[in-house]
Design an enzyme around this catalytic site. Structure first.
Site, mmCIF file in Angstrom:
data_model
loop_
_atom_site.group_PDB
_atom_site.id
_atom_site.type_symbol
_atom_site.label_atom_id
_atom_site.label_comp_id
_atom_site.label_asym_id
_atom_site.label_seq_id
_atom_site.Cartn_x
_atom_site.Cartn_y
_atom_site.Cartn_z
ATOM 1 N N GLU A 1 -5.841 -9.827 0.875
ATOM 2 C CA GLU A 1 -6.379 -8.377 0.978
ATOM 3 C C GLU A 1 -6.754 -7.892 -0.268
ATOM 4 O O GLU A 1 -6.308 -8.369 -1.406
ATOM 5 C CB GLU A 1 -5.144 -7.831 1.442
ATOM 6 C CG GLU A 1 -4.694 -7.607 2.922
ATOM 7 C CD GLU A 1 -4.015 -6.458 3.479
ATOM 8 O OE1 GLU A 1 -4.352 -5.526 3.027
ATOM 9 O OE2 GLU A 1 -2.768 -6.660 3.978
ATOM 10 N N CYS B 1 -1.872 -8.158 8.164
ATOM 11 C CA CYS B 1 -2.974 -7.207 7.827
ATOM 12 C C CYS B 1 -3.678 -6.573 9.337
ATOM 13 O O CYS B 1 -4.426 -7.506 9.769
ATOM 14 C CB CYS B 1 -4.150 -8.023 7.124
ATOM 15 S SG CYS B 1 -5.574 -6.871 6.638
ATOM 16 N N GLY B 2 -3.314 -5.638 9.683
ATOM 17 C CA GLY B 2 -3.706 -4.972 11.055
ATOM 18 C C GLY B 2 -5.161 -5.080 11.088
ATOM 19 O O GLY B 2 -5.880 -5.663 12.062
ATOM 20 N N GLN C 1 1.009 -0.975 0.048
ATOM 21 C CA GLN C 1 -0.075 -0.125 -0.174
ATOM 22 C C GLN C 1 0.982 1.365 -0.213
ATOM 23 O O GLN C 1 1.963 1.078 0.651
ATOM 24 C CB GLN C 1 -0.966 0.156 1.415
ATOM 25 C CG GLN C 1 -2.021 -0.930 1.103
ATOM 26 C CD GLN C 1 -1.945 -2.335 1.732
ATOM 27 O OE1 GLN C 1 -1.075 -2.437 2.448
ATOM 28 N NE2 GLN C 1 -3.005 -3.100 1.169
ATOM 29 N N CYS D 1 -6.245 1.107 6.975
ATOM 30 C CA CYS D 1 -5.237 -0.044 7.043
ATOM 31 C C CYS D 1 -4.448 0.097 8.216
ATOM 32 O O CYS D 1 -4.024 0.997 8.563
ATOM 33 C CB CYS D 1 -4.237 0.244 5.865
ATOM 34 S SG CYS D 1 -2.714 -0.838 5.821
#
Length: 274
Positions: free
Chosen positions: A208, A217-218, A44, A73
């Site tokens: 994702e 991925c938080g 990202q 995100c």
């Protein structure tokens, strides 16, 4: 243009200061920059903008590697907080930011971990968005020859969480893209594959939206824990083990915000001619 390369548990970002620099990112430019062979390479792109509201510190924008803009995100939020302090844009430890869909407070701890108030998980189908008659703890979904049971939640972005016996053998490569673009998710979705080890520990892989499977991925970790708690599988404090490392998630249930704590790593600073 100056930028920093950062990562949160291997989920990697190009971070750009748009407070002191004039920048514009078209989808085509983002795709070129995201190319790991011919560009910078990232999952990202994170952009730090001046606040839209004088009560806030910054505006936080997120773009996937395919050029699409998204609203949330979690790993990026931690890197965002480290970045603005490293670059001297603020010396605050509690940093208030706006996103495409809301507000967040990012708190940098004494040991340089970042605790993020992710807001309250939203299970209302129309808010995810997800096509369903009413909110349920578990939904049945069919994709090609596959039938899965899943939980659905918004953490500011749409998530679908599937419980699996073993994340190592989970069908991430096949089910991930099928469910990401399923017709019941009009805006597509992030697909989590969660193995419950015990009430305080889960293992997780995430496919994702717009990026494919990532090291971590938080928001996906937050979504998995929220779904697990709603389904009665998990306690209020859970450690989530992802391919890239571990995150600590705390949620006291409906009516309360969810908190994520984890590291944010600065890799290098760079300069690129656009």
């Amino acid at each position: 243009m100056q930028f920093a390369k950062m990562h949160g548990l291997g989920n990697d970002f190009m971070v750009v200061d748009a407070v002191t620099q004039n920048v514009y990112f078209s989808p085509e430019l983002i795709r070129r920059l995201a190319d790991r062979h011919c560009g910078v390479g990232f999952d990202q792109l994170l952009v730090v903008e001046p606040p839209y509201d004088p009560e806030l510190d910054f505006h936080y924008r997120i773009f996937n590697a395919d050029g699409s803009e998204v609203a949330q995100c979690g790993n990026g939020a931690r890197c965002f907080a480290r970045f603005v302090r490293l670059k001297g844009l603020t010396n605050k430890r509690d940093i208030a930011v706006s996103t495409q869909t809301g507000r967040m407070v990012l708190s940098v701890t004494d040991d340089e971990l970042v605790r993020v108030n992710m807001g309250e998980p939203n299970f209302e189908p129309q808010q995810v968005p997800f096509r369903a008659v009413k909110a349920e703890k578990t939904y049945i979904m069919r994709a090609d020859e596959h039938t899965v049971l899943c939980g659905v939640v918004s953490m500011g972005n749409p998530h679908c969480v599937i419980q699996v016996e073993d994340v190592e053998t989970a069908k991430v490569e096949t089910l991930g893209p099928l469910l990401e673009s399923h017709e019941r998710f009009p805006d597509r979705a992030n697909i989590g594959f969660m193995q419950v080890v015990d009430s305080q520990t889960v293992r997780l892989r995430v496919y994702e939206r717009g990026a494919g499977e990532t090291q971590a991925c938080g928001s996906g970790a937050c979504a998995a824990v929220a779904v697990g708690i709603l389904q009665g599988l998990l306690s209020a404090k859970v450690r989530v083990s992802l391919p890239g490392g571990e995150l600590d998630i705390q949620w006291d249930g409906p009516g309360h915000p969810l908190f994520m704590t984890g590291p944010a790593t600065h890799v290098y600073d760079g300069f690129i001619h656009l």
